[in-house]
Design a protein around this motif. Structure first.
Motif, PDB file in Angstrom:
ATOM      1  N   SER A 121      -5.369   9.587  -2.502  1.00 24.49           N
ATOM      2  CA  SER A 121      -6.378  10.647  -2.602  1.00 24.49           C
ATOM      3  C   SER A 121      -6.423  11.495  -1.337  1.00 24.49           C
ATOM      4  O   SER A 121      -6.598  12.712  -1.415  1.00 24.49           O
ATOM      5  CB  SER A 121      -7.749  10.064  -2.920  1.00 24.49           C
ATOM      6  OG  SER A 121      -8.233   9.292  -1.846  1.00 24.49           O
ATOM      7  N   LYS A 122      -6.239  10.873  -0.173  1.00 24.33           N
ATOM      8  CA  LYS A 122      -6.199  11.647   1.077  1.00 24.33           C
ATOM      9  C   LYS A 122      -4.978  12.561   1.112  1.00 24.33           C
ATOM     10  O   LYS A 122      -5.074  13.714   1.512  1.00 24.33           O
ATOM     11  CB  LYS A 122      -6.185  10.712   2.285  1.00 24.33           C
ATOM     12  CG  LYS A 122      -7.511  10.057   2.562  1.00 24.33           C
ATOM     13  CD  LYS A 122      -7.430   9.154   3.778  1.00 24.33           C
ATOM     14  CE  LYS A 122      -8.753   8.484   4.056  1.00 24.33           C
ATOM     15  NZ  LYS A 122      -8.673   7.598   5.233  1.00 24.33           N
ATOM     16  N   VAL A 123      -3.827  12.043   0.685  1.00 27.43           N
ATOM     17  CA  VAL A 123      -2.605  12.849   0.660  1.00 27.43           C
ATOM     18  C   VAL A 123      -2.747  13.980  -0.344  1.00 27.43           C
ATOM     19  O   VAL A 123      -2.387  15.122  -0.060  1.00 27.43           O
ATOM     20  CB  VAL A 123      -1.371  11.972   0.335  1.00 27.43           C
ATOM     21  CG1 VAL A 123      -0.149  12.826   0.037  1.00 27.43           C
ATOM     22  CG2 VAL A 123      -1.091  11.018   1.478  1.00 27.43           C
ATOM     23  N   GLU A 166      -4.863   2.214   7.121  1.00 29.57           N
ATOM     24  CA  GLU A 166      -5.286   2.089   5.725  1.00 29.57           C
ATOM     25  C   GLU A 166      -4.189   1.414   4.920  1.00 29.57           C
ATOM     26  O   GLU A 166      -3.014   1.670   5.133  1.00 29.57           O
ATOM     27  CB  GLU A 166      -5.567   3.478   5.149  1.00 29.57           C
ATOM     28  CG  GLU A 166      -6.096   3.493   3.736  1.00 29.57           C
ATOM     29  CD  GLU A 166      -7.448   2.850   3.612  1.00 29.57           C
ATOM     30  OE1 GLU A 166      -7.538   1.802   2.920  1.00 29.57           O
ATOM     31  OE2 GLU A 166      -8.413   3.359   4.198  1.00 29.57           O
ATOM     32  N   THR A 167      -4.603   0.546   3.975  1.00 29.58           N
ATOM     33  CA  THR A 167      -3.622  -0.097   3.105  1.00 29.58           C
ATOM     34  C   THR A 167      -3.975   0.046   1.625  1.00 29.58           C
ATOM     35  O   THR A 167      -3.184  -0.345   0.786  1.00 29.58           O
ATOM     36  CB  THR A 167      -3.474  -1.603   3.432  1.00 29.58           C
ATOM     37  OG1 THR A 167      -4.748  -2.242   3.287  1.00 29.58           O
ATOM     38  CG2 THR A 167      -2.938  -1.807   4.836  1.00 29.58           C
ATOM     39  N   ASP A 168      -5.120   0.625   1.307  1.00 33.20           N
ATOM     40  CA  ASP A 168      -5.519   0.801  -0.083  1.00 33.20           C
ATOM     41  C   ASP A 168      -4.806   2.015  -0.665  1.00 33.20           C
ATOM     42  O   ASP A 168      -4.994   3.143  -0.203  1.00 33.20           O
ATOM     43  CB  ASP A 168      -7.031   0.967  -0.190  1.00 33.20           C
ATOM     44  CG  ASP A 168      -7.466   1.174  -1.619  1.00 33.20           C
ATOM     45  OD1 ASP A 168      -7.229   0.263  -2.444  1.00 33.20           O
ATOM     46  OD2 ASP A 168      -8.004   2.259  -1.919  1.00 33.20           O
ATOM     47  N   ALA A 169      -3.984   1.789  -1.667  1.00 32.13           N
ATOM     48  CA  ALA A 169      -3.146   2.840  -2.238  1.00 32.13           C
ATOM     49  C   ALA A 169      -3.953   4.003  -2.801  1.00 32.13           C
ATOM     50  O   ALA A 169      -3.575   5.169  -2.629  1.00 32.13           O
ATOM     51  CB  ALA A 169      -2.243   2.251  -3.317  1.00 32.13           C
ATOM     52  N   GLY A 199       0.825  -1.213   0.000  1.00 34.88           N
ATOM     53  CA  GLY A 199       0.000   0.000   0.000  1.00 34.88           C
ATOM     54  C   GLY A 199       0.855   1.257   0.000  1.00 34.88           C
ATOM     55  O   GLY A 199       0.565   2.222  -0.715  1.00 34.88           O
ATOM     56  N   PHE A 200       1.928   1.241   0.806  1.00 31.45           N
ATOM     57  CA  PHE A 200       2.858   2.373   0.858  1.00 31.45           C
ATOM     58  C   PHE A 200       3.524   2.578  -0.493  1.00 31.45           C
ATOM     59  O   PHE A 200       3.525   3.683  -1.044  1.00 31.45           O
ATOM     60  CB  PHE A 200       3.890   2.125   1.963  1.00 31.45           C
ATOM     61  CG  PHE A 200       4.952   3.180   2.087  1.00 31.45           C
ATOM     62  CD1 PHE A 200       4.664   4.531   2.019  1.00 31.45           C
ATOM     63  CD2 PHE A 200       6.274   2.815   2.310  1.00 31.45           C
ATOM     64  CE1 PHE A 200       5.649   5.495   2.150  1.00 31.45           C
ATOM     65  CE2 PHE A 200       7.271   3.770   2.444  1.00 31.45           C
ATOM     66  CZ  PHE A 200       6.956   5.112   2.360  1.00 31.45           C
ATOM     67  N   VAL A 241      -0.342   4.653   8.841  1.00 31.25           N
ATOM     68  CA  VAL A 241      -0.138   4.221  10.230  1.00 31.25           C
ATOM     69  C   VAL A 241      -0.261   5.423  11.158  1.00 31.25           C
ATOM     70  O   VAL A 241       0.235   6.505  10.864  1.00 31.25           O
ATOM     71  CB  VAL A 241       1.266   3.582  10.396  1.00 31.25           C
ATOM     72  CG1 VAL A 241       1.519   3.197  11.837  1.00 31.25           C
ATOM     73  CG2 VAL A 241       1.415   2.373   9.496  1.00 31.25           C
ATOM     74  N   ASP A 242      -0.912   5.209  12.291  1.00 29.45           N
ATOM     75  CA  ASP A 242      -1.001   6.231  13.329  1.00 29.45           C
ATOM     76  C   ASP A 242      -0.605   5.593  14.651  1.00 29.45           C
ATOM     77  O   ASP A 242      -1.292   4.683  15.130  1.00 29.45           O
ATOM     78  CB  ASP A 242      -2.412   6.810  13.410  1.00 29.45           C
ATOM     79  CG  ASP A 242      -2.513   7.949  14.413  1.00 29.45           C
ATOM     80  OD1 ASP A 242      -1.474   8.578  14.712  1.00 29.45           O
ATOM     81  OD2 ASP A 242      -3.629   8.214  14.896  1.00 29.45           O
TER      82      ASP A 242
END
Length: 177
Positions: free
Chosen positions: A142-144, A134-137, A94-95, A127-128
């Motif tokens: 999209s969040k980033v 979340e692992t979905d790329a 995902g990363f 990761v928090d």
């Protein structure tokens, strides 16, 4: 807390083993020197492997390390000895995929350094505090991207400006060849 998938760190190194980006979520490495020593030893242990097509898994000092190499970048995700390797591999993939999307397929050291803010935001979305969120790329990217876009411009214009930036980049590269 024990039932949640967790990681101890996410590391991005260059082809010489130098840190590009890293986030640690564990007290296993209390000082920066300990972190750098861990990165150096893990890099040395893994650099001769061929982890370019699929992620590789190794055990090191009671930690599971999952890693993948692309161009001149080395991606690492570390978990505890009892962590599920498949989950760690999913975090790593995902990363990598999110970074690939954000860097528009140019996953290399220069692009990573120029877009370090996006890579660090990417890690934060995955990761928090060590807990995998979340692992979905596509979701991560999209969040980033929504964090990095100009908040004053309407969404439709942002999408068009992104498309124009990509087209301009491709045109520039084709003219320089």
């Amino acid at each position: 807390m024990d039932l949640c998938p967790s990681v101890k760190n996410i590391i991005l190194l260059d082809s010489e083993g130098k840190r590009i980006a890293a986030k640690y979520y564990s007290d296993d490495w209390p000082t920066n020197n300990a972190k750098l020593a861990f990165e150096k030893v893990v890099f040395t242990k893994t650099q001769k492997t061929n982890a370019r097509t699929e992620a590789e898994i190794t055990m090191f000092e009671n930690h599971i390390v999952v890693y993948k190499f692309v161009q001149d970048l080395h991606f690492y995700v570390t978990g505890g000895e009892n962590e599920n390797e498949v989950i760690l591999a999913t975090v790593l993939q995902g990363f990598f995929d999110a970074v690939d999307i954000l860097l528009r397929g140019h996953v290399e050291k220069r692009e990573a350094l120029e877009n370090l803010d996006l890579i660090l935001l990417c890690i934060d979305e995955i990761v928090d505090g060590g807990i995998v969120l979340e692992t979905d790329a596509n979701t991560i990217a999209s969040k980033v991207a929504s964090h990095s876009l100009d908040s004053g411009a309407p969404l439709s214009e942002q999408t068009i400006s992104q498309a124009l930036a990509t087209a301009r980049e491709h045109l520039t590269r084709s003219l320089l060849k």
